[in-house]
Design a protein around this motif. Structure first.
Motif, mmCIF file in Angstrom:
data_model
loop_
_atom_site.group_PDB
_atom_site.id
_atom_site.type_symbol
_atom_site.label_atom_id
_atom_site.label_comp_id
_atom_site.label_asym_id
_atom_site.label_seq_id
_atom_site.Cartn_x
_atom_site.Cartn_y
_atom_site.Cartn_z
ATOM 1 N N TYR A 137 -4.379 15.113 -3.780
ATOM 2 C CA TYR A 137 -4.041 16.006 -4.885
ATOM 3 C C TYR A 137 -4.994 17.198 -4.902
ATOM 4 O O TYR A 137 -4.596 18.353 -5.091
ATOM 5 N N ALA A 138 -6.276 16.910 -4.672
ATOM 6 C CA ALA A 138 -7.272 17.982 -4.619
ATOM 7 C C ALA A 138 -7.160 18.775 -3.324
ATOM 8 O O ALA A 138 -7.188 20.005 -3.333
ATOM 9 N N LEU A 139 -7.020 18.084 -2.218
ATOM 10 C CA LEU A 139 -6.962 18.743 -0.918
ATOM 11 C C LEU A 139 -5.817 19.745 -0.833
ATOM 12 O O LEU A 139 -5.961 20.839 -0.272
ATOM 13 N N LEU A 140 -4.683 19.402 -1.419
ATOM 14 C CA LEU A 140 -3.491 20.240 -1.335
ATOM 15 C C LEU A 140 -3.412 21.280 -2.454
ATOM 16 O O LEU A 140 -2.424 22.001 -2.559
ATOM 17 N N HIS B 134 1.646 18.350 5.489
ATOM 18 C CA HIS B 134 0.263 18.797 5.347
ATOM 19 C C HIS B 134 -0.708 17.620 5.287
ATOM 20 O O HIS B 134 -1.909 17.800 5.495
ATOM 21 N N ALA B 135 -0.193 16.437 4.963
ATOM 22 C CA ALA B 135 -1.065 15.268 4.821
ATOM 23 C C ALA B 135 -0.266 14.010 5.111
ATOM 24 O O ALA B 135 0.961 13.982 4.975
ATOM 25 N N LEU B 136 -0.992 12.966 5.493
ATOM 26 C CA LEU B 136 -0.349 11.706 5.868
ATOM 27 C C LEU B 136 -1.094 10.542 5.235
ATOM 28 O O LEU B 136 -2.327 10.474 5.311
ATOM 29 N N ILE B 137 -0.353 9.647 4.610
ATOM 30 C CA ILE B 137 -0.906 8.376 4.129
ATOM 31 C C ILE B 137 -0.342 7.285 5.029
ATOM 32 O O ILE B 137 0.870 7.051 5.042
ATOM 33 N N ASN B 138 -1.200 6.648 5.790
ATOM 34 C CA ASN B 138 -0.759 5.618 6.731
ATOM 35 C C ASN B 138 -0.923 4.238 6.096
ATOM 36 O O ASN B 138 -2.030 3.834 5.736
ATOM 37 N N ALA C 154 -6.152 1.450 -3.309
ATOM 38 C CA ALA C 154 -6.237 2.419 -2.215
ATOM 39 C C ALA C 154 -5.174 3.500 -2.348
ATOM 40 O O ALA C 154 -5.430 4.675 -2.063
ATOM 41 N N GLY C 155 -3.974 3.129 -2.785
ATOM 42 C CA GLY C 155 -2.923 4.127 -2.984
ATOM 43 C C GLY C 155 -3.324 5.159 -4.013
ATOM 44 O O GLY C 155 -3.130 6.367 -3.818
ATOM 45 N N ARG C 156 -3.910 4.693 -5.106
ATOM 46 C CA ARG C 156 -4.364 5.615 -6.148
ATOM 47 C C ARG C 156 -5.477 6.520 -5.631
ATOM 48 O O ARG C 156 -5.479 7.735 -5.881
ATOM 49 N N THR C 157 -6.418 5.949 -4.893
ATOM 50 C CA THR C 157 -7.545 6.727 -4.363
ATOM 51 C C THR C 157 -7.070 7.793 -3.389
ATOM 52 O O THR C 157 -7.503 8.953 -3.443
ATOM 53 N N ALA C 158 -6.177 7.417 -2.481
ATOM 54 C CA ALA C 158 -5.687 8.365 -1.480
ATOM 55 C C ALA C 158 -4.965 9.533 -2.133
ATOM 56 O O ALA C 158 -5.159 10.699 -1.768
ATOM 57 N N VAL C 159 -4.130 9.243 -3.110
ATOM 58 C CA VAL C 159 -3.359 10.300 -3.758
ATOM 59 C C VAL C 159 -4.268 11.234 -4.547
ATOM 60 O O VAL C 159 -4.082 12.457 -4.540
ATOM 61 N N ALA D 4 0.819 -1.211 0.000
ATOM 62 C CA ALA D 4 0.000 0.000 0.000
ATOM 63 C C ALA D 4 0.852 1.260 0.000
ATOM 64 O O ALA D 4 0.540 2.239 -0.691
ATOM 65 N N GLY D 5 1.932 1.260 0.772
ATOM 66 C CA GLY D 5 2.797 2.433 0.833
ATOM 67 C C GLY D 5 3.518 2.697 -0.478
ATOM 68 O O GLY D 5 3.617 3.850 -0.927
ATOM 69 N N LEU D 6 4.034 1.643 -1.118
ATOM 70 C CA LEU D 6 4.730 1.830 -2.385
ATOM 71 C C LEU D 6 3.766 2.240 -3.493
ATOM 72 O O LEU D 6 4.103 3.053 -4.357
ATOM 73 N N SER D 7 2.558 1.674 -3.479
ATOM 74 C CA SER D 7 1.548 2.102 -4.446
ATOM 75 C C SER D 7 1.235 3.581 -4.280
ATOM 76 O O SER D 7 1.144 4.335 -5.261
ATOM 77 N N SER D 8 1.098 4.027 -3.036
ATOM 78 C CA SER D 8 0.828 5.442 -2.777
ATOM 79 C C SER D 8 1.977 6.312 -3.269
ATOM 80 O O SER D 8 1.764 7.364 -3.891
ATOM 81 N N ALA D 9 3.205 5.887 -2.990
ATOM 82 C CA ALA D 9 4.374 6.663 -3.423
ATOM 83 C C ALA D 9 4.437 6.745 -4.946
ATOM 84 O O ALA D 9 4.766 7.792 -5.512
ATOM 85 N N TYR D 10 4.140 5.650 -5.620
ATOM 86 C CA TYR D 10 4.124 5.639 -7.086
ATOM 87 C C TYR D 10 3.134 6.676 -7.618
ATOM 88 O O TYR D 10 3.455 7.459 -8.534
#
Length: 377
Positions: A345-348, A126-130, A336-341, A14-20
Motif C-alpha cells: 500500500y505504501a510502496l505503490l 507493479h507488485a507480486l504477493i507469492n 502475513a497477508g495483512r503485513t504484505a498488503v 495466505a493468498g485469500l488473506s492477502s486478497a481480502y
C-alpha cells in the motif's frame, strides 16, 4: 497482456488473506488486483488431502479474516469442509480468483514492473504477493537401492488412506504430524508397521501456550532473516502428546528406528545388519517451498533461502512471500497477508488516497475504513 497493480499467486489461506486485505485497502478486485490459482477449484492445498483426514483431526485451523468458519462435522473430510469454506469466502468478498492458471515465470519488465507469464496469458504488474505454499513440491529423500524396491512407495502428497495397505508390511518414514497420523491409521489395516525417523521425535507434553508459539516462530524467522531455507513452524514445536499417541505408545507403535541406510527389493536395511521386510514405504518427509517460477528474479541468497524483512523480499521489494517460513501456518498466513498488503500500500503510493467506504459483503451495513497515511516508499 493484462495490467494490474498487484498479482497474488495462490489461493490458499495466505493468498485469500492477502486478497481480502487488498480489497479492504481499496484495491479494485479484477481491475487493480487478481489472484491466480493453480488448483482446479477453491480450497488451496486442502482439497488434495487424503480422505481419511477428517476436520476433527486437523491441527490448528484458523478462520480467514472477516468470515468465521462456523460449526462443522468433525467426522467430515477436511478437504470438503475447508474447500467449501474457501469457496464461500471467495464469493462473500468478491475475490477475483482465476483458475486453473499455472504461473510459469515472473520476470522483470523493461519499464520497472513485473511480467507474470502463465498458462492463461501474461499479466503486467507493479507488485507480486507469492502464496504458493509447498504442496506441489514434495520432498523425497534419496537412499541407495531405492529404485530397486519392488513394493509401493508413496509420499504424503499421494497418500491414499489405510485401506490401500491392508495385509501389508509398511514402513512409515518421517517425524512430523502427518507421519504419526499415517502410522496410527495404517496400523489398523497392515500386518506390521515400522516407524523410521532421521532424528529422534520430539513429543510435547502439556498445553502449547502463546509464548511457546512465539518462540517457535522466532526460530523459523531467524533462519529466513539470514537467508537460509526455512524449517516449518511445526518442526520446532514438537508433536503434541495426545491421548491417541499415548495409547499408541503403550501398544508399542511409537518405537522408532533411525533412517535406514539402503533399500533392498523386499525391504529396508541398516549398516549394522538390521533388516526389515516391507511391502510398502510411506514417505511422510515433508515439502519444500514452491518458488521455481521466481527464479528469473534471482531472489535466493548464498545460503539457499530467500531473505525477508517481514514478508518483503530483501533483494526485490516488489515481491512478498506469504505462507513462507514463519508464516507457514494458518494463523501466520492471515497475519502475513495483512503485513504484505500494508507494505505494498505504501510502496505503490496508495497512502495518498482518502479513506473510503467498502461495502460489507453481507449487505447489512458498510464498514468505514480509516486508512492510515503511509509514506510512499
Amino acid at each position: 497482456m493484462e495490467y494490474v497493480e498487484v498479482v497474488v499467486v495462490g489461493a490458499g489461506q495466505a493468498g485469500l488473506s492477502s486478497a481480502y486485505h487488498l480489497r479492504r485497502r481499496g484495491f479494485a478486485p479484477g481491475r487493480e488486483f487478481v489472484v491466480l490459482d493453480h488448483a482446479p477449484r477453491a480450497g488451496g492445498a486442502w482439497q488434495f488431502r487424503w480422505p481419511t483426514l477428517t476436520y476433527g483431526a486437523v491441527h490448528g485451523m484458523h478462520a480467514l479474516p472477516g468470515l468465521e468458519l462456523g460449526e462443522a462435522d468433525p467426522d467430515r473430510p477436511s478437504a470438503e469442509v475447508i474447500g467449501d469454506y474457501f469457496a464461500r469466502y471467495e464469493e462473500a468478498f468478491d475475490l477475483p480468483v482465476r483458475r486453473p492458471v499455472d504461473v510459469r515465470s515472473v520476470r522483470p519488465a523493461d519499464d520497472g514492473g513485473l511480467l507474470v507469464r502463465t498458462s492463461a496469458g501474461t499479466w503486467h504488474t507493479h507488485a507480486l504477493i507469492n502464496a504458493t505454499g509447498t504442496w506441489e513440491r514434495p520432498f523425497w529423500p534419496r537412499v541407495p537401492g531405492q529404485e530397486g524396491f519392488r513394493g509401493r512407495q508413496t509420499h504424503t502428497r499421494d497418500y491414499p488412506g489405510p485401506e490401500a495397505f491392508a495385509g501389508q508390511r509398511v514402513v512409515i518414514v518421517g517425524g512430523g504430524t502427518s507421519a504419526v497420523q499415517h502410522l496410527l491409521e495404517v496400523a489398523g489395516t497392515a500386518t506390521e508397521t515400522t516407524w523410521v525417523t532421521r532424528r529422534p521425535p520430539l513429543f510435547r507434553e502439556g498445553p502449547f501456550d502463546a509464548e511457546a508459539g512465539r518462540r517457535a516462530v522466532a526460530l523459523v524467522a531467524d533462519r529466513v532473516r539470514r537467508g537460509l531455507p526455512p524449517r516449518s513452524v511445526v518442526s520446532v514445536t514438537g508433536l503434541p502428546l495426545t491421548d491417541a499417541l499415548r495409547q499408541a505408545r503403550e501398544r508399542g507403535l511409537l518405537e522408532r528406528l533411525p533412517l535406514f541406510d539402503r533399500m533392498a527389493p523386499d525391504g529396508v536395511a541398516w549398516d549394522d545388519g538390521r533388516f526389515v521386510a516391507a511391502d510398502a514405504v510411506v514417505w511422510a518427509t515433508g515439502f519444500r517451498p514452491v518458488l521455481d517460477h521466481l527464479a528469473p528474479l534471482r531472489l535466493r541468497e548464498p545460503g539457499g533461502g530467500v531473505r525477508l524483512e517481514g514478508t518483503r523480499v530483501v533483494r526485490d521489494p516488489r515481491v512478498h512471500l506469504v505462507g513462507y517460513g514463519p508464516s507457514a501456518s494458518t494463523i501466520g498466513a492471515n497475519r502475513a497477508g495483512r503485513t504484505a498488503v500494508a507494505d505494498l500500500y505504501a510502496l505503490l503510493g496508495r497512502g495518498q488516497k482518502d479513506a473510503r467506504e467498502v461495502e460489507h459483503p453481507h449487505g447489512s451495513s458498510s464498514l468505514q475504513m480509516i486508512v492510515p497515511q503511509l509514506a510512499v516508499a
